[in-house]
Design an enzyme around this catalytic site. Structure first.
Site, PDB file in Angstrom:
ATOM      1  N   HIS A  78     -59.145 -86.743 -39.967  1.00 30.76           N
ATOM      2  CA  HIS A  78     -58.218 -85.704 -40.419  1.00 30.76           C
ATOM      3  C   HIS A  78     -57.260 -86.230 -41.465  1.00 30.76           C
ATOM      4  O   HIS A  78     -56.981 -85.567 -42.456  1.00 30.76           O
ATOM      5  CB  HIS A  78     -57.436 -85.136 -39.221  1.00 30.76           C
ATOM      6  CG  HIS A  78     -58.058 -83.900 -38.671  1.00 30.76           C
ATOM      7  ND1 HIS A  78     -59.177 -83.936 -37.889  1.00 30.76           N
ATOM      8  CD2 HIS A  78     -57.738 -82.593 -38.834  1.00 30.76           C
ATOM      9  CE1 HIS A  78     -59.518 -82.695 -37.582  1.00 30.76           C
ATOM     10  NE2 HIS A  78     -58.660 -81.863 -38.126  1.00 30.76           N
TER      11      HIS A  78
ATOM     12  N   LYS B 283     -58.800 -79.387 -27.122  1.00 33.74           N
ATOM     13  CA  LYS B 283     -58.162 -79.078 -25.843  1.00 33.74           C
ATOM     14  C   LYS B 283     -56.663 -79.224 -25.982  1.00 33.74           C
ATOM     15  O   LYS B 283     -56.188 -80.050 -26.769  1.00 33.74           O
ATOM     16  CB  LYS B 283     -58.702 -79.970 -24.729  1.00 33.74           C
ATOM     17  CG  LYS B 283     -58.263 -81.420 -24.822  1.00 33.74           C
ATOM     18  CD  LYS B 283     -58.607 -82.185 -23.575  1.00 33.74           C
ATOM     19  CE  LYS B 283     -58.421 -83.683 -23.781  1.00 33.74           C
ATOM     20  NZ  LYS B 283     -57.083 -84.163 -23.444  1.00 33.74           N
TER      21      LYS B 283
END
Lengths: 280, 186
Positions: free
Chosen positions: B38, B103
């Site tokens: 990322h 999550k």
């Protein structure tokens, strides 16, 4: 005096690393089955069923339950009448971890420098705690600690006047802040007492206990149950989607402390509570 | 509880009909990326470089799988905590990403970016790495090989089980689920 060869230790640690990552412990299975019956959130029940199914697939296909196969934390109890031969005990444990993670196709998640990163490529070093005890056996208790839950853990130096209420508030606040991040249903380890360093180790040690096992001091045992009840009343539920199954159990470890202090640490474990022990 | 099946790339129609709490089985191509990947994607966007895959209408899965054992496509492959990607996500959504699988809760900036860009956040069951591994039929490393488990993989998945955690209107199951449970309880 008993002699133990490092080779034996390497082999035992290697096997344990693989075994704990693949097989869901029986106490966790039982606790999950019980919680499905109690859970009234529909999404929650479904998630608990999928977690159990995941455990079955993992052991049948011999792949890790969770992709975060953790950093290895070891509690060693070494009898004072034991002599380790053909190498160093720490290096033997690390060699076992190295081989286990390679041969078991486990994920290597340890980085060399916490700031500059860079994977060590073999999941070592393990975090090892040594305790010298009477006798002539060597007990190695090994846990694979995932960081989804480890990152949500906390420590606080309370004042003695904060009393038991302060402890409870801090535990509840920590679990609330963690929400769905540590993969609930979680298992909670609470350390109370000692010093700043000792209390976090107590919290970690508390995670090694079997689910359902209560503290031998009934005052502390009752506090465990009270805290567990309050946590499960927060409504966080499986994966944080609402429900009553937020924690499967909570264990407390205590140690005497200073007149001026009340250290408390909360160490959170995910439902994939991976640990096991060997006695040589 | 009915399962909804969707195929990637995501369409506006797919996204519009998804609401929090629905169970969705995802099939098609998805891309993996976690912390370090990322950071690199973010910097490449800032520097105006070409990205290793086209973000438009795609789904990124936050995962760092275990190595594949012999005879398997991939190892254990459950979701990692999404919150660690929050700093980079709004910009990546602005560049066309439509879905994320992970999550745990997201921060306000991400929720706003989800609404603004009409995207969706799916949650997979944390720790269900073996179950999810069985839904992955192909895996290929397409970028950042040096990052090992954090490299970007192109996955082909079949009926990957997820739950809509934040829908395109910004409804958030991490808040609504707990609230509605507590209300029901009292």
């Amino acid at each position: 005096m008993k002699t133990i060869d490092c080779k034996e230790i390497v082999d035992a640690v290697k096997k344990l690393c693989i075994q704990i990552n693949i097989n869901m412990p029986n106490d966790v299975k039982e606790a999950l089955v019980n919680s499905i019956n109690d859970e009234d959130s529909m999404i929650g029940r479904r998630i608990l069923e999928d977690i159990l199914l995941n455990g079955q697939i993992a052991s049948r296909k011999e792949i890790p339950m969770c992709q975060d196969t953790g950093m290895i934390v070891v509690f060693v109890e070494i009898g004072q009448d034991v002599k380790i031969i053909n190498g160093s005990l720490s290096e033997a444990i690390n060699e076992g971890v190295r081989l286990g993670y390679r041969e078991g196709f486990l994920r290597k998640s340890v980085v060399k420098c916490p700031i500059r990163r860079g994977n060590t490529e073999d999941n070592t070093p393990a975090v090892i705690h040594f305790d010298i005890v009477p006798g002539n056996s060597l007990k190695i208790h090994l846990g694979a600690k995932g960081f989804g839950s480890e990152n949500m853990s906390a420590v606080k130096m309370l004042k003695p006047s904060d009393e038991v209420k302060g402890i409870k508030d801090f535990v509840i606040e920590t679990i609330k802040n963690a929400g769905g991040n540590p993969c609930p249903p979680i298992i909670v380890g609470v350390g109370i007492g000692g010093t700043f360093d000792k209390v976090t180790m107590l919290a970690k040690k508390a995670l090694l206990k079997d689910l359902g096992q209560r503290h031998e001091d009934s005052y502390i045992g009752d506090l465990e149950l009270e805290l567990l009840k309050e946590i499960n009343e927060l409504g966080i539920g499986p994966q944080g989607f609402g429900g009553k199954t937020t924690a499967l159990d909570l264990h407390i470890e205590t140690f005497p402390t200073h007149i001026a202090g009340l250290p408390v640490a909360v160490n959170i474990n995910c439902h994939a509570s991976r640990h096991g022990e060997i006695i040589l | 509880m009915e399962n909804i099946k969707i195929e990637t790339p995501l369409t506006i129609t797919d996204i519009d009909k998804l609401t929090v709490g629905q169970k969705v089985l995802i099939s098609g191509v998805i891309y993996t990326a976690r912390d370090q990947a990322h950071k690199r994607l973010y910097n490449m966007i800032i520097e105006g470089k070409e990205l290793p895959f086209e973000l438009k209408d795609q789904i990124i899965y936050y995962v760092g799988p275990t190595p594949a054992s012999p005879g398997r496509v991939i190892g254990s492959a459950g979701p990692t905590t999404s919150g660690r990607m929050d700093a980079y996500t709004p910009l990546i959504l602005e560049k066309g990403l439509k879905g994320m699988i992970g999550k745990g809760n997201r921060n306000e900036a991400v929720i706003n970016a989800i609404k603004l860009n009409k995207a969706v956040y799916f949650a997979a069951i944390g720790g269900a790495g073996a179950l999810i591994s069985d839904c992955i039929v192909e895996s290929e490393t397409i970028a950042f090989k040096d990052l090992g488990t954090e490299a970007i993989h192109k996955l082909v998945v079949k009926d990957l089980p997820t739950i809509v955690a934040i829908d395109s209107k910004g409804n958030n199951l991490y808040e609504l689920g707990t609230e509605s449970y507590l209300k029901k309880d009292k």
